[in-house]
Design an enzyme around this catalytic site. Structure first.
Site, PDB file in Angstrom:
ATOM      1  N   PRO A 167      31.263  38.114  38.898  1.00  0.00           N
ATOM      2  CA  PRO A 167      30.112  37.306  38.476  1.00  0.00           C
ATOM      3  C   PRO A 167      30.418  36.278  37.389  1.00  0.00           C
ATOM      4  CG  PRO A 167      29.935  39.538  37.604  1.00  0.00           C
ATOM      5  CD  PRO A 167      31.071  39.553  38.576  1.00  0.00           C
TER       6      PRO A 167
ATOM      7  N   PHE B 215      38.977  31.725  42.999  1.00  0.00           N
ATOM      8  CA  PHE B 215      39.336  33.094  43.360  1.00  0.00           C
ATOM      9  C   PHE B 215      40.129  33.669  42.183  1.00  0.00           C
ATOM     10  CE2 PHE B 215      41.988  36.219  45.795  1.00  0.00           C
ATOM     11  CZ  PHE B 215      40.945  36.992  46.279  1.00  0.00           C
TER      12      PHE B 215
ATOM     13  N   TYR C 138      42.704  49.578  43.477  1.00  0.00           N
ATOM     14  CA  TYR C 138      42.672  49.084  42.095  1.00  0.00           C
ATOM     15  C   TYR C 138      43.734  49.804  41.262  1.00  0.00           C
ATOM     16  CZ  TYR C 138      38.242  46.811  43.295  1.00  0.00           C
ATOM     17  OH  TYR C 138      37.265  46.037  43.895  1.00  0.00           O
TER      18      TYR C 138
HETATM   19  N1  LIG Z   1      34.803  43.662  47.044  1.00  0.00           N
HETATM   20  C1  LIG Z   1      35.776  42.875  46.658  1.00  0.00           C
HETATM   21  O1  LIG Z   1      36.489  42.274  47.470  1.00  0.00           O
HETATM   22  C2  LIG Z   1      36.030  42.727  45.196  1.00  0.00           C
HETATM   23  C3  LIG Z   1      36.964  41.778  44.730  1.00  0.00           C
HETATM   24  C4  LIG Z   1      37.160  41.673  43.348  1.00  0.00           C
HETATM   25  C5  LIG Z   1      36.445  42.483  42.469  1.00  0.00           C
HETATM   26  N2  LIG Z   1      35.572  43.409  42.960  1.00  0.00           N
HETATM   27  C6  LIG Z   1      34.773  44.273  42.049  1.00  0.00           C
HETATM   28  O2  LIG Z   1      34.066  43.408  41.196  1.00  0.00           O
HETATM   29  C7  LIG Z   1      34.322  43.730  39.828  1.00  0.00           C
HETATM   30  C8  LIG Z   1      34.254  42.475  39.025  1.00  0.00           C
HETATM   31  O3  LIG Z   1      35.310  41.579  39.350  1.00  0.00           O
HETATM   32  P1  LIG Z   1      36.010  40.710  38.227  1.00  0.00           P
HETATM   33  O4  LIG Z   1      36.676  41.590  37.250  1.00  0.00           O
HETATM   34  O5  LIG Z   1      36.816  39.659  38.893  1.00  0.00           O
HETATM   35  O6  LIG Z   1      34.692  40.087  37.567  1.00  0.00           O
HETATM   36  P2  LIG Z   1      34.281  39.258  36.314  1.00  0.00           P
HETATM   37  O7  LIG Z   1      33.303  40.091  35.573  1.00  0.00           O
HETATM   38  O8  LIG Z   1      33.841  37.944  36.822  1.00  0.00           O
HETATM   39  O9  LIG Z   1      35.591  39.034  35.428  1.00  0.00           O
HETATM   40  C9  LIG Z   1      35.936  39.916  34.395  1.00  0.00           C
HETATM   41  C10 LIG Z   1      37.138  39.385  33.672  1.00  0.00           C
HETATM   42  O10 LIG Z   1      36.736  38.213  32.946  1.00  0.00           O
HETATM   43  C11 LIG Z   1      37.028  38.397  31.570  1.00  0.00           C
HETATM   44  N3  LIG Z   1      36.091  37.714  30.678  1.00  0.00           N
HETATM   45  C12 LIG Z   1      36.451  36.820  29.711  1.00  0.00           C
HETATM   46  N4  LIG Z   1      35.400  36.331  29.100  1.00  0.00           N
HETATM   47  C13 LIG Z   1      34.331  36.911  29.635  1.00  0.00           C
HETATM   48  C14 LIG Z   1      32.951  36.814  29.396  1.00  0.00           C
HETATM   49  N5  LIG Z   1      32.423  35.985  28.470  1.00  0.00           N
HETATM   50  N6  LIG Z   1      32.140  37.559  30.110  1.00  0.00           N
HETATM   51  C15 LIG Z   1      32.623  38.393  31.048  1.00  0.00           C
HETATM   52  N7  LIG Z   1      33.945  38.540  31.323  1.00  0.00           N
HETATM   53  C16 LIG Z   1      34.775  37.797  30.624  1.00  0.00           C
HETATM   54  C17 LIG Z   1      36.997  39.881  31.381  1.00  0.00           C
HETATM   55  O11 LIG Z   1      37.725  40.159  30.194  1.00  0.00           O
HETATM   56  P3  LIG Z   1      37.274  41.371  29.229  1.00  0.00           P
HETATM   57  O12 LIG Z   1      37.677  42.606  29.955  1.00  0.00           O
HETATM   58  O13 LIG Z   1      38.037  41.135  27.990  1.00  0.00           O
HETATM   59  O14 LIG Z   1      35.787  41.243  29.038  1.00  0.00           O
HETATM   60  C18 LIG Z   1      37.658  40.357  32.647  1.00  0.00           C
HETATM   61  O15 LIG Z   1      39.065  40.203  32.578  1.00  0.00           O
HETATM   62  C19 LIG Z   1      35.669  44.443  39.847  1.00  0.00           C
HETATM   63  O16 LIG Z   1      35.831  45.327  38.763  1.00  0.00           O
HETATM   64  C20 LIG Z   1      35.590  45.189  41.156  1.00  0.00           C
HETATM   65  O17 LIG Z   1      34.888  46.398  40.940  1.00  0.00           O
HETATM   66  C21 LIG Z   1      35.340  43.517  44.288  1.00  0.00           C
END
Ligand SMILES: NC(=O)c1ccc[n+]([C@@H]2O[C@H](COP(=O)([O-])OP(=O)(O)OC[C@H]3O[C@@H](n4cnc5c(N)ncnc54)[C@H](OP(=O)(O)O)[C@@H]3O)[C@@H](O)[C@H]2O)c1
Length: 305
Positions: A216, A221, A52
């Site tokens: 979530p 993707f 990351y």
């Molecule tokens: N194991 C794996 O292969 C893998 C892959 C990817 C991710 N991960 C883990 O999973 C975590 C979550 O992944 P993700 O960041 O893709 O997840 P996410 O929570 O689905 O997406 C977050 C992104 O969406 C934005 N967003 C915009 N409106 C939103 C709303 N109403 N509610 C929530 N978020 C909103 C957030 O912006 P703001 O910051 O402005 O809220 C942020 O940029 C990562 O931090 C990482 O730790 C694991």
């Protein structure tokens, strides 16, 4: 915040993990405010990976949390390794080297949990077992898990790895719910019936492996956030209706939907916004009814046979 046991371990963890993949988009002050607010609200489980921000996210986190021995005991740190430029690598040498570097960046002596990030086609389970034994006996890692693995891949590791696999981090959201819909549509002639993961949901439940849903709020993707998106009008209307009933935001309901599943999942959020992480944390107090859960599921276009 509500807590639960992680996998078969005795480790008590909050039902929500704070993902740190995007914290390199924050200034130093913003990062401090974000992690300190999460911690104060009971979200003391932080999810990292060596990749990351090319390692920067772990360093930014250590600064933002003001890492020292006292703080270390108050938080639960999970990180991942195994992804390299152009390849996946579960070799003993790479796992051991990655953990040493993770510990340096996080400024700690141990990880609570280490996950293998993405399946390595060239995995040799004996090497993983040797690496895990060494990490456990040296005290560098206390618990072990995987990410993006199907049941047979976990079984293959389990043939020689003696530590319990406590978690499997998998992509799952209301709009990326194939692991749920393939179980509902068994043997049907529709796309939802396609079993892309070897029934990982039931496997994890059977073996008490905690599923950690990643992304979530994303559809596709990393294509975008489904909340407020005009691509999902019915879903948003349904979520808004339920949110109004409970007097919470749509963000809270999207997490409550994952938490309502009886597999006792631990969603990993990706928000870097203080307001949104507090909304996510609120979800631990809400238990959706069966009717609300299915109404949200259907409104995302998921079909019932
Ligand atoms: N194991 C794996 O292969 C893998 C892959 C990817 C991710 N991960 C883990 O999973 C975590 C979550 O992944 P993700 O960041 O893709 O997840 P996410 O929570 O689905 O997406 C977050 C992104 O969406 C934005 N967003 C915009 N409106 C939103 C709303 N109403 N509610 C929530 N978020 C909103 C957030 O912006 P703001 O910051 O402005 O809220 C942020 O940029 C990562 O931090 C990482 O730790 C694991």
């Amino acid at each position: 915040m509500r807590t639960m046991k992680l996998g078969t371990s005795t480790l008590e963890v909050p039902v929500l993990a704070v993902g740190c993949m995007r914290i390199n988009s924050l200034s130093k002050t913003e990062a401090e405010r974000f992690v300190q607010t999460s911690l104060e609200a009971g979200a003391n489980f932080f999810d990292h990976a060596d990749i990351y921000g090319g390692g920067k996210c772990e360093e930014i986190f250590a600064d933002a949390i003001h890492m020292n021995d006292d703080i270390r005991e108050k938080i639960i740190l999970q990180s991942k390794c195994g992804i390299r430029q152009g390849q996946f690598d579960f070799s003993k040498e790479h796992i051991l080297d990655s953990v040493d570097k993770i510990l340096q960046r996080l400024r700690t002596d141990y990880l609570d949990i280490l996950l293998l990030h993405r399946p390595d086609a060239l995995v040799e389970p004996e090497e993983v077992a040797e690496a895990f034994d060494k990490l456990e006996s040296s005290g560098k890692v206390r618990h072990f898990g995987v990410s993006n693995q199907n049941p047979l891949q976990i079984q293959l590791l389990k043939k020689v790895v003696k530590q319990p696999i406590v978690a499997n981090q998998l992509q799952l959201s209301i709009t990326n719910a194939n692991m749920i819909s393939n179980g509902i549509n068994v043997n049907m002639v529709n796309d939802s019936a396609i079993n892309r993961d070897g029934s990982i949901l039931d496997f994890c439940r059977l073996h008490d492996i905690t599923i950690q849903p990643w992304s979530p709020f994303q559809y596709g993707f990393f294509e975008g956030v489904f909340l407020g998106s005009d691509k999902f009008p019915e879903l948003n209307a349904q979520i808004d209706e339920v949110a109004a009933k409970y007097g919470v935001s749509n963000t809270t309901i999207a997490i409550a939907w994952l938490l309502r599943h009886p597999a006792n999942m631990q969603p990993v959020t990706g928000t870097t916004s203080v307001d949104r992480i507090l909304d996510c944390i609120k979800a631990s107090e809400i238990r959706l009814t069966r009717e609300e859960w299915y109404a949200i599921y259907r409104s995302a276009g998921n079909i019932l046979p």
